[in-house]
Scaffold this motif. Structure first.
Motif, PDB file in Angstrom:
ATOM      1  N   TYR A 143       0.817  -1.215   0.000  1.00 23.48           N
ATOM      2  CA  TYR A 143       0.000   0.000   0.000  1.00 23.48           C
ATOM      3  C   TYR A 143       0.850   1.264   0.000  1.00 23.48           C
ATOM      4  N   ASN A 144       0.218   2.344  -0.425  1.00 23.76           N
ATOM      5  CA  ASN A 144       0.837   3.664  -0.524  1.00 23.76           C
ATOM      6  C   ASN A 144       0.686   4.380   0.817  1.00 23.76           C
ATOM      7  N   ALA A 145       1.775   4.478   1.559  1.00 26.18           N
ATOM      8  CA  ALA A 145       1.719   5.080   2.890  1.00 26.18           C
ATOM      9  C   ALA A 145       1.620   6.596   2.851  1.00 26.18           C
ATOM     10  N   ASP A 146       1.818   7.203   1.677  1.00 28.54           N
ATOM     11  CA  ASP A 146       1.698   8.655   1.562  1.00 28.54           C
ATOM     12  C   ASP A 146       0.261   9.101   1.341  1.00 28.54           C
ATOM     13  N   ASN A 147      -0.634   8.147   1.123  1.00 24.46           N
ATOM     14  CA  ASN A 147      -2.036   8.470   0.890  1.00 24.46           C
ATOM     15  C   ASN A 147      -2.812   8.262   2.186  1.00 24.46           C
ATOM     16  N   ALA A 148      -3.241   9.361   2.800  1.00 21.09           N
ATOM     17  CA  ALA A 148      -3.899   9.285   4.106  1.00 21.09           C
ATOM     18  C   ALA A 148      -5.221   8.532   4.043  1.00 21.09           C
ATOM     19  N   PHE A 149      -5.898   8.582   2.906  1.00 22.58           N
ATOM     20  CA  PHE A 149      -7.161   7.849   2.786  1.00 22.58           C
ATOM     21  C   PHE A 149      -6.918   6.349   2.935  1.00 22.58           C
ATOM     22  N   ILE A 150      -5.823   5.870   2.351  1.00 24.88           N
ATOM     23  CA  ILE A 150      -5.496   4.442   2.437  1.00 24.88           C
ATOM     24  C   ILE A 150      -5.065   4.073   3.850  1.00 24.88           C
TER      25      ILE A 150
END
Length: 445
Positions: A184-191
């Motif tokens: 997962y993309n840890a820079d995307n707060a939604f994720i």
């Protein structure tokens, strides 16, 4: 009657797809997210096919996923095309023979079946779940599920964030009991916010992003009109490669980061990953193709589709290349569709950024006319025009394109089709074959 026929066809496709999966049992890697799914799929396949037969689905919908599992490509969408495809399904169960990996792009357009994640999971569940990034895309259908208070009691930015959270929650459903690894993309707060709600003690969680706390972190990136160089750090290993013949936005770090970690999760070594990506040259048409244009121009063809996040990424790329080459930027921008009530906010955000980057702005579609043109008219651009369709835009560009221009083309597919404008300004007519949507079906549009 039509609804019943659709239901029967979906059951039929799902039945044979599940038989194929049961017979051959490949390692399933599912890729979800609002942006970057297809490119991540192509990059991951380029890595994995070096060590074992790798199959990927060409579609990402309730029909595209099972047809991809069965190895069936529709020649068109007419009754005869569908009949031929359905007759081939029993034979398609052998498509996965010898496949070590199956990469499934899992796209959602609606919170309700059959266009949601829950329905796709009745066809296939991933062993490795990959979530590239999340943003406002296909919000129109999710907007219909809002309560009256949610739809009308919030300001536009709050409502957009709520919709992205709902879309993210739907994508995260791809993580099931079967899933052993999550990338997962840890820079995307939604994720990251959605994953906090998920019980995942029994799963390996692999994150990528800018912070050194991630399993995979970003290093240098260099871009020219000839290539893009990327560098990553995976644990103690450095992975660096150059993608020739592509000028890629900074946000493509997310695409390659997702692919690298997914490959690592199934046993690929950093050395083999680097070697595979060093010869990578297979991004899908219309995402980020570089084409030679008339008047010594360079065309950045990203006409396949558009959302605010992807348009902003390519405007950032255009600015980088403008500053490095001193070429004037021509931006051909088409409506971003399927946004519902978020259309105004999304288009005005893009408009404000576009006038900072482009000297020439040409718009297509009613949404750009309504929301982009009023902002652009105040910016003092060298040229600003709106066109009813892509062909009218192309005809204008053929006789008015400035010399040595950098031409960025970005718009949705739904009734916009900006690839038709590109045809008018190609230096080599043979490059039409490199444009998206040139198949027989699209010629009927």
């Amino acid at each position: 009657m039509r609804r019943l026929a659709v239901y029967v066809v979906l059951l039929y496709l799902r039945f044979f797809a599940r038989i194929a999966l049961f017979m051959h049992r490949p390692k399933v890697i599912g890729i979800a997210g609002s942006v970057g799914k297809s490119s991540a799929k192509y990059a991951l396949k380029a890595i994995l096919e070096k060590t074992g037969r790798t199959v990927s689905t060409s579609g990402n919908s309730e029909t595209g996923v099972p047809l991809g599992i069965l190895g069936i490509t529709l020649a068109g969408y007419g009754p005869i095309d569908w009949l031929i495809a359905l007759l081939r399904c029993p034979f398609g169960v052998f498509h996965l023979i010898g496949a070590s990996y199956l990469i499934v792009e899992m796209g959602i357009d609606d919170p309700r079946p059959p266009k949601n994640m829950e329905y796709l999971l009745t066809i296939v569940e991933p062993d490795v779940a990959v979530i590239v990034t999340e943003s406002a895309a296909h919000t129109m259908q999710f907007e219909k599920a809002l309560t009256v208070e949610e739809a009308h009691g919030m300001d536009p930015a709050e409502r957009r964030d709520l919709l992205i959270r709902r879309i993210t929650a739907e994508d995260v459903k791809m993580i099931t009991d079967r899933t052993d690894t999550v990338v997962y993309n840890a820079d995307n707060a939604f994720i990251t916010d959605e994953l906090k709600k998920l019980k995942h003690d029994d799963k390996m969680m692999l994150s990528f992003g800018a912070s050194p706390d991630n399993r995979l972190t970003y290093g240098r990136r260099e871009v020219t009109l000839q290539h893009t160089f990327f560098e990553f750090k995976l644990d103690a290993d450095r992975i660096a490669f150059r993608v020739n013949d592509y000028a890629l936005p900074e946000e493509y770090r997310e695409v390659f980061g997702a692919a690298i970690l997914a490959a690592y999760a199934v046993g690929e070594t950093p050395a083999r990953i680097e070697q595979a990506l060093s010869s990578f040259h297979a991004l899908p048409k219309g995402r980020v193709s570089l084409l030679r244009g008339i008047n010594d121009s360079v065309i950045i063809d990203s006409s396949y589709n558009a959302s605010r996040v992807s348009v902003m990424a390519f405007l950032g790329l255009a600015q980088e290349l403008r500053d490095a080459t001193q070429r004037p930027v021509v931006f051909a921008f088409g409506d971003m569709r399927e946004l519902g009530g978020e259309a105004e906010l999304e288009h005005t955000d893009v408009a404000r950024r576009a006038v900072e980057v482009a000297e020439y702005l040409y718009c297509v579609g009613p949404l750009t006319k309504q929301y982009v043109m009023p902002i652009a008219e105040q910016a003092g651009l060298r040229e600003l025009q709106w066109f009813e369709n892509a062909r009218l835009l192309g005809s204008h560009l053929r006789s008015h394109l400035p010399n040595n221009a950098l031409v960025l083309v970005k718009g949705s597919q739904n009734q916009i089709f900006l690839e038709e404008a590109i045809k008018f300004i190609l230096a080599d007519e043979k490059d039409v074959s490199r444009l998206c949507r040139q198949e027989r079906y699209w010629k009927k549009e």
